[in-house]
Write a protein that holds these residues in place. Structure first.
Motif, mmCIF file in Angstrom:
data_model
loop_
_atom_site.group_PDB
_atom_site.id
_atom_site.type_symbol
_atom_site.label_atom_id
_atom_site.label_comp_id
_atom_site.label_asym_id
_atom_site.label_seq_id
_atom_site.Cartn_x
_atom_site.Cartn_y
_atom_site.Cartn_z
ATOM 1 N N VAL A 107 -17.879 -0.523 3.099
ATOM 2 C CA VAL A 107 -16.610 0.201 3.069
ATOM 3 C C VAL A 107 -16.705 1.453 2.210
ATOM 4 C CG1 VAL A 107 -15.225 -1.837 3.500
ATOM 5 C CG2 VAL A 107 -15.722 -1.183 1.158
ATOM 6 N N PHE A 111 -13.025 3.982 3.146
ATOM 7 C CA PHE A 111 -11.682 3.451 2.887
ATOM 8 C C PHE A 111 -11.328 3.614 1.415
ATOM 9 C CE2 PHE A 111 -13.630 1.224 6.404
ATOM 10 C CZ PHE A 111 -12.662 1.330 7.396
ATOM 11 N N THR A 114 -7.228 0.449 -1.409
ATOM 12 C CA THR A 114 -6.258 -0.470 -0.792
ATOM 13 C C THR A 114 -6.711 -0.914 0.596
ATOM 14 O OG1 THR A 114 -4.997 1.292 0.291
ATOM 15 C CG2 THR A 114 -4.356 0.722 -1.970
ATOM 16 N N GLY A 115 -7.876 -0.407 1.057
ATOM 17 C CA GLY A 115 -8.374 -0.807 2.369
ATOM 18 C C GLY A 115 -7.877 0.075 3.503
ATOM 19 N N HIS A 116 -7.194 1.162 3.160
ATOM 20 C CA HIS A 116 -6.769 2.110 4.200
ATOM 21 C C HIS A 116 -7.837 3.180 4.398
ATOM 22 C CE1 HIS A 116 -2.760 0.428 3.169
ATOM 23 N NE2 HIS A 116 -2.597 0.562 4.468
ATOM 24 N N TRP A 117 -7.809 3.825 5.564
ATOM 25 C CA TRP A 117 -8.776 4.884 5.851
ATOM 26 C C TRP A 117 -8.663 6.004 4.824
ATOM 27 C CZ3 TRP A 117 -12.583 4.551 9.328
ATOM 28 C CH2 TRP A 117 -12.452 3.584 10.351
#
Lengths: 202, 86
Positions: A107, A111, A114-117
């Motif tokens: 990742v 990202f 927060t795991g968003h793009w």
């Protein structure tokens, strides 16, 4: 028997051996064999050696070519074995560093925390059209060249040759399925980003 | 049952779905996420496209970047074939 019919009749083993013409193989298939090898082993001198070994092996086993496949497919089949042998040997000498791959994680960079793009994939329009353009293949090839060597090898064996997980683990001497999948995932994200930057929205 | 996944997890599953069978829970999570996430839907389609492109490159249907035997290499190979053939 008419000449036209004869040309279409598959050669019997004896005839095939008699018809074996390595100079013609080199003329007709040399570039394709070389491109195949170079895509997978990257070093031009090694790729050249493999083409030579393949044609020599073909010369020695021409009696086993029964015209069931095309000449090109037959030669590529021989070359594929040589490439896999070579990769097995070189991987044994210099194993993939799985731990590094795992620690870096796939990742990283793509990202946020927060795991968003971090950078969303853009619209590619109708990508199918790219497959018809020679320049696209150059870009794809350049993008593969930019991968770290071990990932490029892994990717080529997986996607170009369609090797499955178990076989990849054996050839590349990787002990963990999960690591293998994470490495492939990272590689695909990197290639996707590279194609987007250099082809779809440069 | 919580099927919510982050984009980073979606990316991992979208890739791994090409290498192994996802279980029903993973498949459902992916499907739900894709209903609401345009960037991830793009990602999935782009990975499909990439796989297709790589496969045709592997099948030799596409010329990978000007990889041609130069005259020197051709000559070296030709000579070694002649040695063996004679």
């Amino acid at each position: 028997m008419g000449v036209g019919v004869g040309a279409l009749t598959p050669l019997s083993p004896g005839q095939a051996a008699a018809a074996a013409d390595p100079a013609a193989w080199l003329d007709v298939h040399g570039d394709a064999l070389y491109a195949y090898a170079l895509t997978r082993v990257r070093v031009p001198a090694v790729a050249e050696d493999m083409v030579q070994e393949t044609l020599l092996a073909a010369l020695g086993s021409a009696d086993r070519f029964r015209g069931e496949s095309t000449e090109r497919t037959w030669l590529i089949g021989i070359l594929k074995h040589k490439v896999l042998d070579h990769l097995r040997r070189s991987i044994r000498e210099q194993p993939l560093d799985e731990q590094v791959e795992e620690d870096t994680g796939h990742v990283a960079g793509y990202f946020d925390h927060t795991g968003h793009w971090a950078d969303q994939p853009g619209a590619w329009g109708d990508p199918e059209g790219a497959l018809q353009q020679e320049q696209f293949w150059n870009v794809l090839s350049d993008c593969m060249e930019r991968l770290p060597e071990r990932l490029r090898t892994l990717y080529a064996l997986r996607e170009l040759d369609g090797l499955e997980t178990e076989e990849l683990m054996r050839v590349l001497n990787i002990s963990s399925r999960n690591n293998l999948w994470v490495m492939l995932s990272r590689t695909r994200l990197q290639l996707r980003q590279c194609l987007e930057a250099n082809w779809f929205s440069p | 049952m919580n099927l919510a996944i982050k984009c980073s997890e979606l990316a991992r599953l979208a890739s791994e779905g090409r290498d192994r069978g996802l279980n029903w829970r993973e498949r459902l999570s992916v499907a739900v996420h894709l209903l609401f996430c345009q960037p991830c839907l793009r990602l999935r389609r782009q990975l499909d496209f990439l796989g297709k492109a790589a496969k045709s490159a592997g099948a030799g249907e596409a010329p990978i970047a000007g990889a041609r035997l130069d005259d020197g290499a051709r000559e070296r190979i030709r000579r070694s074939l002649q040695r063996r053939g004679s």
